[in-house]
Design an enzyme around this catalytic site. Structure first.
Site, PDB file in Angstrom:
ATOM      1  N   ARG A 166       0.834  -1.213   0.000  1.00 47.64           N
ATOM      2  CA  ARG A 166       0.000   0.000   0.000  1.00 47.64           C
ATOM      3  C   ARG A 166       0.868   1.263   0.000  1.00 47.64           C
ATOM      4  O   ARG A 166       0.561   2.243   0.689  1.00 47.64           O
ATOM      5  CB  ARG A 166      -0.941   0.031   1.214  1.00 47.64           C
ATOM      6  CG  ARG A 166      -1.965  -1.064   1.252  1.00 47.64           C
ATOM      7  CD  ARG A 166      -2.946  -0.937   0.090  1.00 47.64           C
ATOM      8  NE  ARG A 166      -4.091  -1.806   0.282  1.00 47.64           N
ATOM      9  CZ  ARG A 166      -4.113  -3.096  -0.054  1.00 47.64           C
ATOM     10  NH1 ARG A 166      -3.054  -3.648  -0.636  1.00 47.64           N
ATOM     11  NH2 ARG A 166      -5.187  -3.823   0.150  1.00 47.64           N
ATOM     12  N   SER A 240     -10.646  -0.826   3.497  1.00 44.93           N
ATOM     13  CA  SER A 240      -9.845  -0.907   4.733  1.00 44.93           C
ATOM     14  C   SER A 240      -9.430   0.509   5.128  1.00 44.93           C
ATOM     15  O   SER A 240      -8.891   1.240   4.306  1.00 44.93           O
ATOM     16  CB  SER A 240      -8.568  -1.707   4.501  1.00 44.93           C
ATOM     17  OG  SER A 240      -8.852  -2.973   3.988  1.00 44.93           O
ATOM     18  N   GLU A 336      -4.634   3.811   6.216  1.00 43.98           N
ATOM     19  CA  GLU A 336      -4.366   3.541   4.804  1.00 43.98           C
ATOM     20  C   GLU A 336      -4.995   4.662   3.980  1.00 43.98           C
ATOM     21  O   GLU A 336      -4.504   5.053   2.933  1.00 43.98           O
ATOM     22  CB  GLU A 336      -4.991   2.191   4.431  1.00 43.98           C
ATOM     23  CG  GLU A 336      -4.572   1.673   3.090  1.00 43.98           C
ATOM     24  CD  GLU A 336      -5.651   0.878   2.396  1.00 43.98           C
ATOM     25  OE1 GLU A 336      -6.595   1.518   1.869  1.00 43.98           O
ATOM     26  OE2 GLU A 336      -5.539  -0.346   2.355  1.00 43.98           O
TER      27      GLU A 336
HETATM   28  N1  EPU Z   1     -10.578 -10.571  10.634  1.00 45.79           N
HETATM   29  C1  EPU Z   1     -11.270 -10.696  11.826  1.00 45.79           C
HETATM   30  N2  EPU Z   1     -12.246  -9.792  12.098  1.00 45.79           N
HETATM   31  C2  EPU Z   1     -12.559  -8.789  11.233  1.00 45.79           C
HETATM   32  C3  EPU Z   1     -11.854  -8.666  10.029  1.00 45.79           C
HETATM   33  C4  EPU Z   1     -10.857  -9.577   9.752  1.00 45.79           C
HETATM   34  O1  EPU Z   1     -11.004 -11.599  12.624  1.00 45.79           O
HETATM   35  O2  EPU Z   1     -13.460  -8.016  11.552  1.00 45.79           O
HETATM   36  C5  EPU Z   1      -9.573 -11.569  10.295  1.00 45.79           C
HETATM   37  C6  EPU Z   1     -10.156 -12.491   9.217  1.00 45.79           C
HETATM   38  O3  EPU Z   1     -10.798 -13.582   9.786  1.00 45.79           O
HETATM   39  C7  EPU Z   1      -8.970 -12.895   8.414  1.00 45.79           C
HETATM   40  C8  EPU Z   1      -7.999 -11.761   8.615  1.00 45.79           C
HETATM   41  O4  EPU Z   1      -8.468 -10.966   9.682  1.00 45.79           O
HETATM   42  O5  EPU Z   1      -8.417 -14.083   8.932  1.00 45.79           O
HETATM   43  C9  EPU Z   1      -7.791 -10.961   7.350  1.00 45.79           C
HETATM   44  O6  EPU Z   1      -9.038 -10.480   6.862  1.00 45.79           O
HETATM   45  P1  EPU Z   1      -9.323 -10.294   5.266  1.00 45.79           P
HETATM   46  O7  EPU Z   1      -9.029 -11.544   4.516  1.00 45.79           O
HETATM   47  O8  EPU Z   1     -10.661  -9.675   5.153  1.00 45.79           O
HETATM   48  O9  EPU Z   1      -8.192  -9.316   4.796  1.00 45.79           O
HETATM   49  P2  EPU Z   1      -7.626  -7.952   5.397  1.00 45.79           P
HETATM   50  O10 EPU Z   1      -6.208  -8.180   5.737  1.00 45.79           O
HETATM   51  O11 EPU Z   1      -8.517  -7.430   6.468  1.00 45.79           O
HETATM   52  C10 EPU Z   1      -6.749  -7.087   3.106  1.00 45.79           C
HETATM   53  C11 EPU Z   1      -6.767  -5.774   2.381  1.00 45.79           C
HETATM   54  C12 EPU Z   1      -8.078  -5.597   1.624  1.00 45.79           C
HETATM   55  C13 EPU Z   1      -8.241  -6.749   0.648  1.00 45.79           C
HETATM   56  C14 EPU Z   1      -8.235  -8.056   1.466  1.00 45.79           C
HETATM   57  C15 EPU Z   1      -8.294  -9.282   0.569  1.00 45.79           C
HETATM   58  C16 EPU Z   1      -5.357  -4.281   3.687  1.00 45.79           C
HETATM   59  C17 EPU Z   1      -5.311  -3.100   4.600  1.00 45.79           C
HETATM   60  N3  EPU Z   1      -6.572  -4.684   3.326  1.00 45.79           N
HETATM   61  O12 EPU Z   1      -7.747  -6.995   4.120  1.00 45.79           O
HETATM   62  O13 EPU Z   1      -7.971  -4.401   0.857  1.00 45.79           O
HETATM   63  O14 EPU Z   1      -9.457  -6.657  -0.079  1.00 45.79           O
HETATM   64  O15 EPU Z   1      -7.001  -8.158   2.217  1.00 45.79           O
HETATM   65  O16 EPU Z   1      -7.086  -9.428  -0.115  1.00 45.79           O
HETATM   66  O17 EPU Z   1      -4.315  -4.792   3.308  1.00 45.79           O
HETATM   67  C18 EPU Z   1      -8.423  -2.048   0.937  1.00 45.79           C
HETATM   68  O18 EPU Z   1      -7.214  -1.876   0.881  1.00 45.79           O
HETATM   69  O19 EPU Z   1      -9.232  -1.092   1.016  1.00 45.79           O
HETATM   70  C19 EPU Z   1      -8.954  -3.413   0.979  1.00 45.79           C
HETATM   71  C20 EPU Z   1     -10.240  -3.665   1.109  1.00 45.79           C
END
Ligand code: EPU
Length: 340
Positions: A166, A240, A336
């Site tokens: 990012r 995010s 972010e």
């Molecule tokens: N999780 C929780 N509770 C929550 C949210 C997440 O326990 O409320 C846990 C989930 O269970 C999962 C982990 O956290 O095991 C990661 O969650 P997720 O797969 O949704 O991915 P993320 O790391 O929260 C990132 C990107 C997203 C992208 C997704 C999928 C960042 C800051 N965000 O989210 O990007 O869509 O992976 O690849 O890196 C964005 O940048 O705006 C965005 C949406």
């Protein structure tokens, strides 16, 4: 070509967060010539300039004193094609998802994992958008920008863009100095499709799909995103709100002794990324609300705006989330989203 400057313009419909935000001046930019004129006007009138692309990763204040540029530079060109690859030159004002749709229709591989990311093509390199195992830097070859002081048009190669998680040169050395006008992509026609990301793999498994086609990945990403992220047409958000923090592995190991189920991703060089969504979920919870602002009920990393709030109120809520996470885990989250 005379530039049109509008005054006292409400920008709520120009950002996905949808907060009320008045701009002192606004200019709609559909070419590099108009962009240069806008900068000349701002210099002459000694006003600050703010660039808005798709408005999907920005939190505006309730009043912006200065000139807001709405970038609408359109262009979709195939500049080179052979049996293995295609090279595209795309205007910064094109819609990101429409570009992805076009490449999938044509069978050009790579961008399907990035389906449905809100925003414009010009914004994609700035924060090196990424999702479901792909970051856009893999497919970008060059970026063209206008330098805000010299008004020169410059091409910068991928290697010089200093892409990271990012992050890019456009958030560092070139911050506020470069307005992206075109992006070039090189997409393979016969590459392996990426289906390794955990939630994507699970989704495909449940559908009974073992070897997904590009179209199936595209459809799966859309469905997974729709189930985890709010539709910005009906609920304000910037996706995010914070980055997943990158911490020394030792610190994460200590955290794990207190919170064994914390979600982490090992990274190179003794670092580990921690899921910010998990931290916020524990510290604040999903669907937690203060007035018109809260965490999304499916994903705690997403701050949502239920309508009627301004940017300062969203900012206040983000500060609250940061301090709750810091109190519980001793970790400071970095936004972010670009907060103006
Ligand atoms: N999780 C929780 N509770 C929550 C949210 C997440 O326990 O409320 C846990 C989930 O269970 C999962 C982990 O956290 O095991 C990661 O969650 P997720 O797969 O949704 O991915 P993320 O790391 O929260 C990132 C990107 C997203 C992208 C997704 C999928 C960042 C800051 N965000 O989210 O990007 O869509 O992976 O690849 O890196 C964005 O940048 O705006 C965005 C949406």
């Amino acid at each position: 070509m005379a530039i049109t400057i509008e005054q006292q313009v409400q920008l709520s419909s120009h950002t996905t967060m949808g907060v009320s935000a008045i701009a002192q001046y606004v200019a709609r930019i559909d070419s590099v010539e108009v962009l240069a004129e806008a900068f000349a006007w701002a210099k002459k009138n000694k006003v600050a300039v703010l660039v808005l692309g798709g408005g999907s990763n920005v939190l505006l204040p309730s009043y912006y004193e200065g000139l807001v540029l709405l970038i609408g530079i359109k262009e979709k060109l195939i500049i080179h094609e052979n049996e293995h690859t295609v090279e595209l030159e795309i205007g910064a004002g094109e819609n990101w998802h429409e570009l992805v749709e076009w490449t999938v229709e044509k069978g050009w591989i790579g961008l399907e994992n990035l389906a449905l990311i809100p925003g414009s093509v010009g914004a994609a390199p700035i924060q090196n958008i990424g999702a479901y195992g792909v970051e856009v830097e893999e497919y970008i070859t060059k970026v063209q920008y206008m330098h805000t002081e010299s008004l020169e048009l410059c091409w910068i190669d991928r290697e010089e863009c200093d892409f990271g998680y990012r992050n890019s040169i456009f958030k560092k050395e070139l911050k506020a100095k470069a307005i992206i006008v075109k992006v070039r992509f090189k997409l393979p026609k016969d590459a392996q499709i990426k289906a390794d990301y955990e939630s994507l793999r699970h989704f495909l498994m449940h559908q009974g799909i073992d070897e997904p086609s590009q179209q199936q990945i595209f459809n799966a990403v859309i469905q997974v995103r729709q189930s985890r992220l709010p539709d910005t047409q009906t609920l304000g958000s910037c996706g995010s709100f914070f980055k997943n923090p990158l911490l020394p592995t030792e610190q994460v190991d200590r955290l794990k002794t207190h919170f064994p189920d914390v979600k982490t991703y090992p990274m190179p060089d003794g670092y580990t990324k921690v899921a910010a969504g998990w931290l916020i979920d524990k510290a604040v919870g999903k669907g937690f609300r203060k007035g018109q602002v809260g965490t999304y009920d499916q994903q705690a990393l997403v701050i949502v705006h239920h309508g009627g709030a301004n940017g300062d109120q969203v900012h206040e809520f983000a500060d609250f989330v940061q301090s709750e996470v810091s109190d519980m885990f001793g970790i400071s989250l970095e936004a972010e989203v670009q907060i103006i």
